[in-house]
Scaffold this motif. Structure first.
Motif, PDB file in Angstrom:
ATOM      1  N   ALA A  42      -6.914 -13.096  10.257  1.00 12.15           N
ATOM      2  CA  ALA A  42      -6.269 -14.402  10.085  1.00 12.15           C
ATOM      3  C   ALA A  42      -5.375 -14.445   8.844  1.00 12.15           C
ATOM      4  O   ALA A  42      -4.592 -15.373   8.687  1.00 12.15           O
ATOM      5  CB  ALA A  42      -7.326 -15.495   9.978  1.00 12.15           C
ATOM      6  N   SER A  43      -5.483 -13.421   7.992  1.00  6.54           N
ATOM      7  CA  SER A  43      -4.699 -13.492   6.764  1.00  6.54           C
ATOM      8  C   SER A  43      -3.795 -12.280   6.556  1.00  6.54           C
ATOM      9  O   SER A  43      -2.640 -12.295   6.951  1.00  6.54           O
ATOM     10  CB  SER A  43      -5.626 -13.710   5.557  1.00  6.54           C
ATOM     11  OG  SER A  43      -6.557 -12.650   5.455  1.00  6.54           O
ATOM     12  N   PHE A  44      -4.296 -11.198   5.999  1.00 10.68           N
ATOM     13  CA  PHE A  44      -3.427 -10.128   5.526  1.00 10.68           C
ATOM     14  C   PHE A  44      -3.335  -8.890   6.404  1.00 10.68           C
ATOM     15  O   PHE A  44      -2.478  -8.035   6.173  1.00 10.68           O
ATOM     16  CB  PHE A  44      -3.862  -9.688   4.122  1.00 10.68           C
ATOM     17  CG  PHE A  44      -5.250  -9.107   4.059  1.00 10.68           C
ATOM     18  CD1 PHE A  44      -5.483  -7.763   4.316  1.00 10.68           C
ATOM     19  CD2 PHE A  44      -6.330  -9.910   3.737  1.00 10.68           C
ATOM     20  CE1 PHE A  44      -6.752  -7.229   4.257  1.00 10.68           C
ATOM     21  CE2 PHE A  44      -7.618  -9.382   3.668  1.00 10.68           C
ATOM     22  CZ  PHE A  44      -7.826  -8.038   3.926  1.00 10.68           C
ATOM     23  N   PHE A  45      -4.167  -8.754   7.402  1.00 13.52           N
ATOM     24  CA  PHE A  45      -4.229  -7.473   8.104  1.00 13.52           C
ATOM     25  C   PHE A  45      -2.948  -7.146   8.877  1.00 13.52           C
ATOM     26  O   PHE A  45      -2.552  -5.991   8.967  1.00 13.52           O
ATOM     27  CB  PHE A  45      -5.455  -7.398   9.025  1.00 13.52           C
ATOM     28  CG  PHE A  45      -5.890  -5.988   9.250  1.00 13.52           C
ATOM     29  CD1 PHE A  45      -6.568  -5.298   8.264  1.00 13.52           C
ATOM     30  CD2 PHE A  45      -5.593  -5.338  10.423  1.00 13.52           C
ATOM     31  CE1 PHE A  45      -6.948  -3.992   8.445  1.00 13.52           C
ATOM     32  CE2 PHE A  45      -5.975  -4.019  10.616  1.00 13.52           C
ATOM     33  CZ  PHE A  45      -6.655  -3.348   9.621  1.00 13.52           C
ATOM     34  N   THR A  46      -2.295  -8.138   9.416  1.00 10.22           N
ATOM     35  CA  THR A  46      -1.025  -7.900  10.110  1.00 10.22           C
ATOM     36  C   THR A  46      -0.013  -7.245   9.169  1.00 10.22           C
ATOM     37  O   THR A  46       0.694  -6.304   9.561  1.00 10.22           O
ATOM     38  CB  THR A  46      -0.462  -9.211  10.684  1.00 10.22           C
ATOM     39  OG1 THR A  46      -1.432  -9.777  11.574  1.00 10.22           O
ATOM     40  CG2 THR A  46       0.829  -8.978  11.436  1.00 10.22           C
ATOM     41  N   ALA A  47       0.032  -7.690   7.937  1.00 12.27           N
ATOM     42  CA  ALA A  47       0.949  -7.095   6.949  1.00 12.27           C
ATOM     43  C   ALA A  47       0.578  -5.639   6.681  1.00 12.27           C
ATOM     44  O   ALA A  47       1.453  -4.782   6.533  1.00 12.27           O
ATOM     45  CB  ALA A  47       0.930  -7.899   5.654  1.00 12.27           C
ATOM     46  N   TYR A  48      -0.732  -5.336   6.639  1.00 20.38           N
ATOM     47  CA  TYR A  48      -1.176  -3.949   6.426  1.00 20.38           C
ATOM     48  C   TYR A  48      -0.710  -3.057   7.569  1.00 20.38           C
ATOM     49  O   TYR A  48      -0.298  -1.923   7.344  1.00 20.38           O
ATOM     50  CB  TYR A  48      -2.692  -3.887   6.310  1.00 20.38           C
ATOM     51  CG  TYR A  48      -3.255  -4.244   4.957  1.00 20.38           C
ATOM     52  CD1 TYR A  48      -2.546  -5.004   4.027  1.00 20.38           C
ATOM     53  CD2 TYR A  48      -4.526  -3.826   4.600  1.00 20.38           C
ATOM     54  CE1 TYR A  48      -3.080  -5.325   2.796  1.00 20.38           C
ATOM     55  CE2 TYR A  48      -5.068  -4.136   3.364  1.00 20.38           C
ATOM     56  CZ  TYR A  48      -4.344  -4.880   2.464  1.00 20.38           C
ATOM     57  OH  TYR A  48      -4.871  -5.185   1.245  1.00 20.38           O
ATOM     58  N   LEU A  49      -0.774  -3.565   8.785  1.00 16.79           N
ATOM     59  CA  LEU A  49      -0.316  -2.791   9.939  1.00 16.79           C
ATOM     60  C   LEU A  49       1.198  -2.608   9.897  1.00 16.79           C
ATOM     61  O   LEU A  49       1.701  -1.504  10.124  1.00 16.79           O
ATOM     62  CB  LEU A  49      -0.745  -3.471  11.248  1.00 16.79           C
ATOM     63  CG  LEU A  49      -2.241  -3.453  11.545  1.00 16.79           C
ATOM     64  CD1 LEU A  49      -2.566  -4.405  12.693  1.00 16.79           C
ATOM     65  CD2 LEU A  49      -2.721  -2.055  11.868  1.00 16.79           C
ATOM     66  N   GLU A  50       1.923  -3.675   9.593  1.00 19.77           N
ATOM     67  CA  GLU A  50       3.384  -3.607   9.528  1.00 19.77           C
ATOM     68  C   GLU A  50       3.875  -2.652   8.444  1.00 19.77           C
ATOM     69  O   GLU A  50       4.876  -1.963   8.616  1.00 19.77           O
ATOM     70  CB  GLU A  50       3.968  -5.007   9.304  1.00 19.77           C
ATOM     71  CG  GLU A  50       3.828  -5.914  10.499  1.00 19.77           C
ATOM     72  CD  GLU A  50       4.177  -7.365  10.204  1.00 19.77           C
ATOM     73  OE1 GLU A  50       4.506  -7.700   9.026  1.00 19.77           O
ATOM     74  OE2 GLU A  50       4.121  -8.180  11.142  1.00 19.77           O
ATOM     75  N   LYS A  51       3.177  -2.583   7.315  1.00 15.55           N
ATOM     76  CA  LYS A  51       3.569  -1.720   6.204  1.00 15.55           C
ATOM     77  C   LYS A  51       3.046  -0.292   6.370  1.00 15.55           C
ATOM     78  O   LYS A  51       3.318   0.570   5.539  1.00 15.55           O
ATOM     79  CB  LYS A  51       3.076  -2.305   4.885  1.00 15.55           C
ATOM     80  CG  LYS A  51       3.749  -3.611   4.513  1.00 15.55           C
ATOM     81  CD  LYS A  51       3.178  -4.171   3.229  1.00 15.55           C
ATOM     82  CE  LYS A  51       3.616  -5.580   2.988  1.00 15.55           C
ATOM     83  NZ  LYS A  51       4.879  -5.748   2.388  1.00 15.55           N
ATOM     84  N   GLY A  52       2.285  -0.036   7.428  1.00 14.89           N
ATOM     85  CA  GLY A  52       1.775   1.301   7.684  1.00 14.89           C
ATOM     86  C   GLY A  52       0.556   1.680   6.857  1.00 14.89           C
ATOM     87  O   GLY A  52       0.166   2.850   6.833  1.00 14.89           O
ATOM     88  N   ILE A  53      -0.056   0.718   6.193  1.00 12.52           N
ATOM     89  CA  ILE A  53      -1.282   1.000   5.437  1.00 12.52           C
ATOM     90  C   ILE A  53      -2.380   1.417   6.412  1.00 12.52           C
ATOM     91  O   ILE A  53      -3.159   2.325   6.136  1.00 12.52           O
ATOM     92  CB  ILE A  53      -1.693  -0.224   4.589  1.00 12.52           C
ATOM     93  CG1 ILE A  53      -0.610  -0.486   3.534  1.00 12.52           C
ATOM     94  CG2 ILE A  53      -3.057  -0.019   3.945  1.00 12.52           C
ATOM     95  CD1 ILE A  53      -0.743  -1.809   2.806  1.00 12.52           C
ATOM     96  N   PHE A  54      -2.402   0.752   7.543  1.00  9.16           N
ATOM     97  CA  PHE A  54      -3.269   1.129   8.660  1.00  9.16           C
ATOM     98  C   PHE A  54      -2.357   1.424   9.843  1.00  9.16           C
ATOM     99  O   PHE A  54      -1.421   0.675  10.104  1.00  9.16           O
ATOM    100  CB  PHE A  54      -4.213  -0.028   9.059  1.00  9.16           C
ATOM    101  CG  PHE A  54      -5.395  -0.206   8.167  1.00  9.16           C
ATOM    102  CD1 PHE A  54      -6.626   0.301   8.534  1.00  9.16           C
ATOM    103  CD2 PHE A  54      -5.288  -0.890   6.965  1.00  9.16           C
ATOM    104  CE1 PHE A  54      -7.735   0.133   7.724  1.00  9.16           C
ATOM    105  CE2 PHE A  54      -6.380  -1.065   6.137  1.00  9.16           C
ATOM    106  CZ  PHE A  54      -7.614  -0.554   6.517  1.00  9.16           C
TER     107      PHE A  54
END
Length: 138
Positions: A42-54
């Protein structure tokens, strides 16, 4: 249910009393990673996926290096104590193709998932069994 890292690490002791293990992969993933699925999605994980962190969410495909390593350890230790121990998973990972193949490789007997994911789980379990049978005959 093996849902906590400590349970996976002490699987040999647990197998002294248990006749089966069902790995709760959703909760095990949350405790290994130290975050709540609901909170991060609901918060930050989408950004992690978009930035390639995951590359992929560990809640969608099993984290082989972390959660998967604990599962493999628990399988080894559990079956060392009780060779006839039945092993499976309960969670949405049971309907993910890559995860189903991992569970087969790890020696699990079954996967369980939500009803809409059953066709994929059955198909991938069959594919994993065929791949293993093909590699055994070489």
């Amino acid at each position: 249910m093996i849902e906590l890292p400590r349970a996976a690490v002490t699987a040999g002791q647990i197998a002294e009393a248990a006749e089966f293990f069902s790995f709760g992969t959703n909760d095990l993933t949350q405790t290994v990673w130290g975050f709540s699925r609901d909170d991060v999605e609901a918060s930050f994980f989408t950004a992690y996926l978009e930035k390639g962190i995951f590359g992929v969410s560990p809640f969608e495909t099993i984290d082989r290096d972390g959660v998967g390593a604990l599962i493999k350890h628990a399988v080894r230790e559990g079956r060392a104590t009780r060779p006839d121990l039945k092993l499976g998973i309960c969670g949405e990972h049971g309907g993910d193709p890559d995860s189903v193949h991992f569970f087969h490789e790890a020696g699990l007997d079954y996967v369980s998932c939500s009803p809409f994911r059953i066709p994929v789980a059955r198909l991938e379990a069959g594919r994993a069994a065929i791949e293993t049978a093909g590699s055994d005959s070489r």
